[in-house]
Motif scaffolding. Sequence first.
Motif, PDB file in Angstrom:
ATOM      1  N   LYS A  80     -26.125 -22.395  28.570  1.00 24.39           N
ATOM      2  CA  LYS A  80     -26.997 -23.715  28.533  1.00 24.39           C
ATOM      3  C   LYS A  80     -26.034 -24.631  29.165  1.00 24.39           C
ATOM      4  O   LYS A  80     -25.330 -25.052  29.148  1.00 24.39           O
ATOM      5  CB  LYS A  80     -27.265 -24.223  26.306  1.00 24.39           C
ATOM      6  CG  LYS A  80     -27.940 -23.376  25.878  1.00 24.39           C
ATOM      7  CD  LYS A  80     -28.550 -24.050  24.868  1.00 24.39           C
ATOM      8  CE  LYS A  80     -28.734 -23.160  23.617  1.00 24.39           C
ATOM      9  NZ  LYS A  80     -29.762 -23.012  24.225  1.00 24.39           N
ATOM     10  N   ASP A  93     -35.791 -24.398  26.281  1.00 23.40           N
ATOM     11  CA  ASP A  93     -34.314 -24.079  25.463  1.00 23.40           C
ATOM     12  C   ASP A  93     -32.753 -23.511  26.453  1.00 23.40           C
ATOM     13  O   ASP A  93     -31.699 -23.932  25.385  1.00 23.40           O
ATOM     14  CB  ASP A  93     -34.370 -22.306  25.259  1.00 23.40           C
ATOM     15  CG  ASP A  93     -35.593 -22.407  24.208  1.00 23.40           C
ATOM     16  OD1 ASP A  93     -35.821 -23.763  23.603  1.00 23.40           O
ATOM     17  OD2 ASP A  93     -36.444 -21.362  23.670  1.00 23.40           O
ATOM     18  N   ILE A  95     -29.547 -29.171  26.677  1.00 23.07           N
ATOM     19  CA  ILE A  95     -29.393 -30.079  25.458  1.00 23.07           C
ATOM     20  C   ILE A  95     -29.508 -31.130  26.228  1.00 23.07           C
ATOM     21  O   ILE A  95     -28.166 -31.424  27.281  1.00 23.07           O
ATOM     22  CB  ILE A  95     -28.016 -29.190  25.411  1.00 23.07           C
ATOM     23  CG1 ILE A  95     -27.719 -27.956  25.188  1.00 23.07           C
ATOM     24  CG2 ILE A  95     -27.709 -29.985  23.789  1.00 23.07           C
ATOM     25  CD1 ILE A  95     -26.528 -27.398  24.321  1.00 23.07           C
ATOM     26  N   ALA A 142     -22.114 -32.144  21.026  1.00 22.45           N
ATOM     27  CA  ALA A 142     -23.190 -31.230  21.994  1.00 22.45           C
ATOM     28  C   ALA A 142     -22.153 -30.211  21.704  1.00 22.45           C
ATOM     29  O   ALA A 142     -22.125 -29.673  21.392  1.00 22.45           O
ATOM     30  CB  ALA A 142     -23.618 -31.267  23.435  1.00 22.45           C
ATOM     31  N   GLU A 199     -21.612 -28.879  18.662  1.00 20.49           N
ATOM     32  CA  GLU A 199     -23.171 -28.212  17.911  1.00 20.49           C
ATOM     33  C   GLU A 199     -23.577 -26.941  18.578  1.00 20.49           C
ATOM     34  O   GLU A 199     -24.567 -26.520  17.794  1.00 20.49           O
ATOM     35  CB  GLU A 199     -23.605 -29.610  17.670  1.00 20.49           C
ATOM     36  CG  GLU A 199     -23.315 -30.234  16.661  1.00 20.49           C
ATOM     37  CD  GLU A 199     -24.716 -31.920  16.800  1.00 20.49           C
ATOM     38  OE1 GLU A 199     -25.126 -31.881  17.472  1.00 20.49           O
ATOM     39  OE2 GLU A 199     -24.505 -32.743  15.975  1.00 20.49           O
ATOM     40  N   HIS A 200     -22.899 -26.884  19.930  1.00 16.01           N
ATOM     41  CA  HIS A 200     -23.958 -25.833  20.567  1.00 16.01           C
ATOM     42  C   HIS A 200     -22.978 -24.752  20.720  1.00 16.01           C
ATOM     43  O   HIS A 200     -21.578 -25.210  21.397  1.00 16.01           O
ATOM     44  CB  HIS A 200     -24.578 -26.144  21.864  1.00 16.01           C
ATOM     45  CG  HIS A 200     -25.348 -27.215  20.795  1.00 16.01           C
ATOM     46  ND1 HIS A 200     -26.988 -26.798  21.273  1.00 16.01           N
ATOM     47  CD2 HIS A 200     -26.157 -28.797  21.276  1.00 16.01           C
ATOM     48  CE1 HIS A 200     -27.860 -28.291  20.405  1.00 16.01           C
ATOM     49  NE2 HIS A 200     -26.872 -29.128  20.310  1.00 16.01           N
ATOM     50  N   GLN A 201     -23.599 -23.412  21.041  1.00 16.67           N
ATOM     51  CA  GLN A 201     -22.168 -23.187  20.999  1.00 16.67           C
ATOM     52  C   GLN A 201     -22.676 -22.170  22.787  1.00 16.67           C
ATOM     53  O   GLN A 201     -23.690 -22.822  23.273  1.00 16.67           O
ATOM     54  CB  GLN A 201     -22.642 -20.831  20.763  1.00 16.67           C
ATOM     55  CG  GLN A 201     -22.023 -21.589  19.383  1.00 16.67           C
ATOM     56  CD  GLN A 201     -20.601 -21.984  19.187  1.00 16.67           C
ATOM     57  OE1 GLN A 201     -19.864 -21.395  19.512  1.00 16.67           O
ATOM     58  NE2 GLN A 201     -20.448 -22.328  18.771  1.00 16.67           N
ATOM     59  N   ILE A 232     -22.394 -23.538  25.490  1.00 16.74           N
ATOM     60  CA  ILE A 232     -22.451 -23.842  26.558  1.00 16.74           C
ATOM     61  C   ILE A 232     -22.047 -24.230  28.230  1.00 16.74           C
ATOM     62  O   ILE A 232     -20.829 -23.367  28.069  1.00 16.74           O
ATOM     63  CB  ILE A 232     -22.336 -25.840  26.208  1.00 16.74           C
ATOM     64  CG1 ILE A 232     -23.190 -25.958  24.789  1.00 16.74           C
ATOM     65  CG2 ILE A 232     -22.114 -26.862  27.479  1.00 16.74           C
ATOM     66  CD1 ILE A 232     -22.430 -27.525  24.297  1.00 16.74           C
TER      67      ILE A 232
END
Length: 398
Positions: free
Chosen positions: A125, A158, A161, A174, A177-179, A181
Motif C-alpha cells: 500500500k 485498496d 491510504i 497510518a 494502523e496499516h500493515q 505500507i
Amino acid sequence: MSVSAAHSYIMPTYSPQPISFSRGEGSWLYTADNTPYLDALTGIAVCGLGHCHPQVTEAIQQQAATLVHTSNLFQIEWQEKAAEALCTAAGMDSVFFANSGAEANEAALKMARLYGHNKGYPHPKVIVMERSFHGRTLLSVSATANPKAREGFFTLDDDFIRVPFGDIEAIKKAATEHQQITAVLLEPIQGEGGLNTAKDGFSYLEQVQAVCDQNDWLFMLDEVQTGNGRTGQYFAHQHSSAKPDVLTTAKGLGNGFPIGACMVRGRARDLFQVGSHGSTYGGTPLGSRVVHTVYTLLSQTDIMQNAAIEGDYIQNNLTDELKSLGVSTRGYGMMIGVVLPEATDCSTLVDEARRTEQLIINVTGSHVVRLLPPLNLARSESDQLIERLSRLIKNKLA
C-alpha cells in the motif's frame, strides 16, 4: 477562430474555450488576426521558458533534421547527456524517461509495488494525500483524489491510504494502523487541488522523509508541475533539505515537447532492472536533446532567480490590491494561487479574463485562480498581469 464541437472528430474528453491560437512568442499567444493574449498559464506549467524559445526551437529543428527516433534497443547519446544533466540538477542517481507526468508517476507506483513485493508483502500500500492529482492512467488516477478524474473507472483504492495534505501526524497514525505500507507519494505543492501548501511549508517534506526513513518506506515526490524551475528552485523540494527516493517530473521538462522522467536514489536505486519497465518513445534523441537544452538554459542563466523575484512581486502586489476584498495569495515563484472568498462563483472567470482582459488564466480548487506564467516573465509583463487580474477580480467581487 473556433471549431464547432458538432463538426469535430476529436473525442469529447475536453471542453475547449472558443478560441484558437495560431502562434506564440515569449509570454504571449496570438490569434490568426494577430490579437495578443498574455499567457499566465503556459499550457498548464509546460512552457516555462515561454513560447517558441529560440534555443529550444533551434534544438528541435536541428535534431528533427538529424535523428528523431531509434528506440531504446540502442544507446542514445542525447539521452545519456539529458540523464546526467537532470540527475545532476535533482541530486538523483538515475532516470527513466517516459512520455508524460502520468507515465512517470505510473513508473514510481510500480516501483512502490515492487519494493513491497521484495519485502514479501502480498498487497503493498502507498500513502497519498487528499486533494492530490497524479495523472489519468488507471494506477495514477487511483492515487489521485479528484473525484471527477476517478468517477466510473473502478479505481484501485485498496492499494492506497489517503491522509490530509500537510498533516504529519496522520501519516504517523497510518503507520500504526496499516500493515504493508511501502511508500508515501505527494506533491510539494498541490497544483490541481488549489495551489495548496503545507502549513509548515517545505519543512513538511523533511518531516515526511523522517517518517519514511523510520519505517523503511520509499519517499516519493511528484514534481510534475513544481519541477524545472517553476518555484524558483530547480525542484520545489530543494527549498528544504528533503531528498526523495523517487522523484517524478514532466510539464516544463521539455518546454512543450512531451516528455516525462522518473528518477531514483537511495532505497529505490536498484529496484528496476532489465525488463522491469519500458517505453517505445521514452527518451528519444529529439526529446532528450530538448531536455538537455532546457536544463542548460535553467542552469546557466538567471531564469530561476527571475521566477522567484517576479513571483514575489506579483504576489505582493496582488495582495496589496485585493486584500480589502478578502483575497489572499499563496505559492512560490511562478506557481501562484490567488484565493478568492469560498462563496465566489468562479465558473465564468476564465472566460471573462480571456474576453475582457486578453488574459489566459485557470481556476482550480473551485475558487483559486491559478497563475503559472513563464519563468522569464519581464517586469513590464508582471505589471500587466497584476493590472489585468486585479481589475478582473475587483469587477467580479464588486
